[in-house]
Design an enzyme around this catalytic site. Structure first.
Site, PDB file in Angstrom:
ATOM      1  N   ASP A 295       0.864  -1.171   0.000  1.00  0.00           N
ATOM      2  CA  ASP A 295       0.000   0.000   0.000  1.00  0.00           C
ATOM      3  C   ASP A 295       0.909   1.232   0.000  1.00  0.00           C
ATOM      4  O   ASP A 295       2.136   1.125   0.146  1.00  0.00           O
ATOM      5  CB  ASP A 295      -0.993  -0.006   1.174  1.00  0.00           C
ATOM      6  CG  ASP A 295      -2.224   0.839   0.843  1.00  0.00           C
ATOM      7  OD1 ASP A 295      -2.163   1.678  -0.083  1.00  0.00           O
ATOM      8  OD2 ASP A 295      -3.264   0.671   1.508  1.00  0.00           O
TER       9      ASP A 295
HETATM   10  C1  BGC Z   1      -4.955   3.314  -0.116  1.00  0.00           C
HETATM   11  C2  BGC Z   1      -5.170   2.285  -1.204  1.00  0.00           C
HETATM   12  C3  BGC Z   1      -5.034   2.921  -2.560  1.00  0.00           C
HETATM   13  C4  BGC Z   1      -3.663   3.566  -2.646  1.00  0.00           C
HETATM   14  C5  BGC Z   1      -3.372   4.193  -3.996  1.00  0.00           C
HETATM   15  C6  BGC Z   1      -3.678   4.100  -0.328  1.00  0.00           C
HETATM   16  O1  BGC Z   1      -3.578   5.166   0.548  1.00  0.00           O
HETATM   17  O2  BGC Z   1      -4.928   2.672   1.139  1.00  0.00           O
HETATM   18  O3  BGC Z   1      -6.437   1.681  -1.041  1.00  0.00           O
HETATM   19  O4  BGC Z   1      -5.214   1.971  -3.560  1.00  0.00           O
HETATM   20  O5  BGC Z   1      -3.582   4.570  -1.658  1.00  0.00           O
HETATM   21  O6  BGC Z   1      -4.088   5.329  -4.211  1.00  0.00           O
END
Ligand code: BGC
Length: 751
Positions: A295
């Site tokens: 993530d």
């Molecule tokens: C979120 C994810 C997301 C990623 C990319 C993160 O902060 O937890 O769910 O896909 O950002 O935008």
């Protein structure tokens, strides 16, 4: 394209891989998979260690500072030329993606196509209802269709990869990300996960109208303590396997090409460094052969977690755990070159991660056509088409849940003369887009007010007043709202949350209506006029007063572009509401976590016994249970029969039940089948959903609703940590929600 790269890609033309399931059997498939693996061998043989590490890096600008907003910088061009980028986050649009891709495949030594990723969570330009709302439809086919539309639009804009579906089970509505998933139940969650993976990835990932799915956040992110985002998940291995992992396994079985590691820790190990999750379970047990992305910055956050003392240690732990691609932390970029050079990280582990990423690039057909979705004509013609808008309206109608309808106040009579549409969400085109709105724009949203006007045309006069804002304290608008209400025959009162109150970092400590909206409801109810409460929100709200006093309540969540038209369709009876809650609604936040599939305890709350598992000041039951939702008609359940009352562990349970539409209108009912395993080597939930069907019936009509449920689906992780069905007695219910229904019993025997 230059001659050299043409030659390079010609060599790969024959090896585009099938994708579903990823570890597919069958001789033709195996042969193609072999060809891909051999092609990857030869790519690996010619890449430098730096270029290999480049494949593991997902590049992103910061928030709004992306290539789309400000163009490609010289530094970015250089990075791509040097083969130091494997994927771009937040790069979309055919112009920009074509140029980025051109640099990668024509100007770099590695000549490996880039992968463009974007959060396409509930639509790209055509915004559909939020995933929690879509789950309320209990209609996997409709969800697959809506996800297919999202894939068509996103892929037409050069996007290859979405960070969805979010399949996190959420049993604590304080957690804002409950809006992004399918709610509290593993069975419904698995059905929705499968539907979304199919919708995104289509039949074959090499079809340029598909996008690669990413099941997230692996794992147990929704079990955040206190519902506070990013917080620790303190759950047992058994609960992890029997509840939280179930939709992930379904997504993998449906062929999801990627997974995203979650931010949280489980039992002391953050997911981004969790070998047990990323390797033992995902690769060794489930045979997943796609890749795992971190993530946002989650590898860097291993230092905050306190599981790595240095960024180098974080890089090593993550890669060795099975985390292939680094999203945005730069930890792999800055540390892997030295770690590989000095032998601390083996070249073999690096090659394995690169191989997984290349495999997916092959499956997408990027080596055959790196510009697979870079056609500006398609980019224009695929967006917001009439059929996409129609699909959004259809999905939105099915997502609405009728919570209360005293004296059949709904549907509204077509001859109603004056309607007041009141509340901070009445004439609001912004918030109904919901969190993760993608490229959805407020100007394309049909507000509730627009929808009511569209539905009544010139036949009624429509008044409106805001009353108050969603979260402010000013009540100066109450007077105007009350005046409008007094002039109306009926009031549609739209209250709830703003879009940013749920979604990431959108945790709340209460589940009340924010700001002064509760007071607004009281003053409008004080006019004595009939009121229909329209809730718009990204989570269950605690509305005990409204449930008791307001005659009609519609839960509409955040419905996206077609909000007003879909609610209008339901308000005026063009369709009967048919959604059912995918999550329990508590009476108050103090009951949280509250979910139907809880354990019985040694002292269940079945009586007024003082020394039982209950509150002294409140019933233990929810305000509205999981699976609950009304229609404009009524249904009766009768004649539940089982083909056999005694079944072996390899058998299929077959049940029939008669459903009758006992009301005056046609309607859809979602018939639900639950079981309880009465005694096991470990305790079992008091009820588990094991089947559901949407059935349409004309007034007065009856249908036999058949269910076929494999006994294998009653398996759970026993005392020996093995997943199997244990013989014993079961109760089975078929009914309209997790409460009530027709009931029978059966036995599972060893044979
Ligand atoms: C979120 C994810 C997301 C990623 C990319 C993160 O902060 O937890 O769910 O896909 O950002 O935008």
């Amino acid at each position: 394209m230059k001659k050299t790269s043409l030659f390079l890609f010609a060599g790969f033309l024959a090896v585009t891989a099938p994708h579903r399931p990823l570890c597919a059997a069958g001789p033709a498939r195996e042969a193609r998979n072999d060809r891909v693996e051999r092609a990857i061998d030869s790519i690996l043989a010619r890449l430098t260690p730096e270029e290999k590490i480049g494949q593991l890096l997902q590049y992103s600008g910061r928030w709004s500072d992306t290539v789309v907003n400000r163009g490609i910088t010289l530094e970015e061009r250089a990075l791509i030329r040097q083969g130091r980028v494997g994927s771009f986050l937040n790069a979309f649009g055919t112009g920009i993606t074509r140029e980025l891709q051109r640099i990668a495949v024509e100007e770099s030594h590695a000549r490996i196509p880039l992968l463009f990723g974007l959060d396409v969570i509930h639509g790209f330009r055509t915004t559909f209802p939020i995933p929690l709302a879509q789950a309320a439809s209990w209609d996997p086919a409709a969800v697959e269709r809506s996800t297919r539309v999202a894939a068509r639009e996103a892929s037409a804009a050069g996007v290859h990869w979405t960070f969805g579906p979010m399949v996190d089970i959420a049993r604590d509505p304080r957690w804002g990300r409950i809006a992004e998933g399918a709610g509290e139940d593993p069975f419904l969650g698995a059905a929705m996960a499968t539907a979304q993976v199919r919708g995104y990835q289509g039949r074959d990932l090499s079809d340029p109208t598909t996008i690669l799915a990413c099941a997230k956040h692996f794992a147990a992110y929704g079990a955040a303590e206190g519902g506070r985002d990013y917080n620790t998940a303190e759950i047992s291995e058994r609960t992890l396997r029997d509840v939280y992992l179930v939709p992930f396994k379904a997504a993998v079985d449906a062929g999801a090409g990627t997974l995203m590691a979650s931010f949280n820790e489980i039992d002391g190990v953050p997911s981004s460094a969790n070998k047990h999750l990323l390797t033992d379970i995902l690769r060794n047990e489930w045979k997943f052969d796609g890749f795992v992305v971190s993530d946002w910055n989650s590898i860097g956050e291993l230092l905050n977690h306190g599981i790595a003392a240095t960024r180098a240690e974080a890089a090593q732990k993550s890669l060795e755990a099975g985390l292939d691609m680094d999203m945005a932390s730069d930890v792999y970029r800055d540390n892997l070159p030295a770690l590989v050079k000095n032998g601390k990280v083996s070249a073999k582990i690096l090659d394995t991660a690169v191989r997984r990423i290349l495999r997916i690039k092959f499956r997408l057909g990027l080596f055959d056509d790196p510009y697979r979705s870079c056609n500006p004509e398609t980019e224009k013609s695929e967006m917001l088409t009439p059929s996409h808008i129609a699909a959004a309206r259809e999905m939105a109608r099915e997502s609405i849940v009728l919570l209360k309808n005293q004296s059949d106040l709904l549907p509204l009579r077509r001859d109603t003369k004056t309607i007041a549409v009141i509340g901070p969400l009445a004439d609001n085109r912004h918030d109904p887009l919901g969190p993760w709105k993608g490229l959805g724009e407020a100007k394309n949203v049909v507000s509730l007010l627009d929808g009511v006007r569209n539905a009544v045309g010139n036949s009624a006069s429509v008044l409106t007043a805001r009353g108050c804002t969603i979260s402010g304290t000013d009540t100066a608008g109450f007077g105007e709202a009350v005046s409008a209400a007094r002039c109306a025959d009926v009031i549609v009162l739209a209250v709830g949350e703003s879009m940013d109150m749920s979604g990431e970092a959108g945790s709340r400590s209460t589940l009340d209506l924010p700001g002064r909206q509760e007071d607004l409801v009281h003053v409008i109810m004080g006019t004595g006029k009939p009121v229909i409460l329209v809730l718009m929100n990204g989570r269950p709200l605690a509305i005990p007063w409204e449930a008791e006093h307001v005659p009609a309540i519609l839960e509409t969540w955040f419905l996206g572009l077609q909000t007003g038209n879909a609610i209008g369709d339901v308000l005026f009876g063009a369709v009967a509401p048919s959604g059912k809650l995918p999550v329990s609604f508590p009476r108050t936040v103090g009951q949280v976590p509250i979910y139907y599939g809880h354990k019985n305890t040694g002292r269940p709350d079945t009586s007024n016994e003082h020394f039982s598992s209950r509150y002294i000041d409140l019933p233990s039951s929810p305000l509205y249970p999981f699976g609950y939702g009304l229609s404009y008609t009524t249904f009766s359940y009768s004649d539940l029969t089982l083909e056999r009352q005694s079944l072996g562990t390899a058998d299929t349970l077959r049940a029939n039940m008669t459903l009758t539409n006992t009301g005056q209108r046609e309607g859809d009912e979602i018939v639900q089948l639950y079981v309880r395993d009465l005694a096991g080597s470990v305790t079992r939930p008091v009820k588990e959903l094991k089947g559901f069907q949407r059935v349409h019936l004309a007034p007065g009509a009856s249908a036999i609703v058949p269910f076929s449920v494999p006994v294998a689906s009653f398996a759970f992780t026993g005392l020996d940590m093995k997943k199997k069905v244990e013989p014993g007695s079961f109760i089975l219910w078929v009914g309209p929600s997790s409460v009530g229904g027709e009931q029978t019993t059966f036995e599972v025997v060893e044979r």
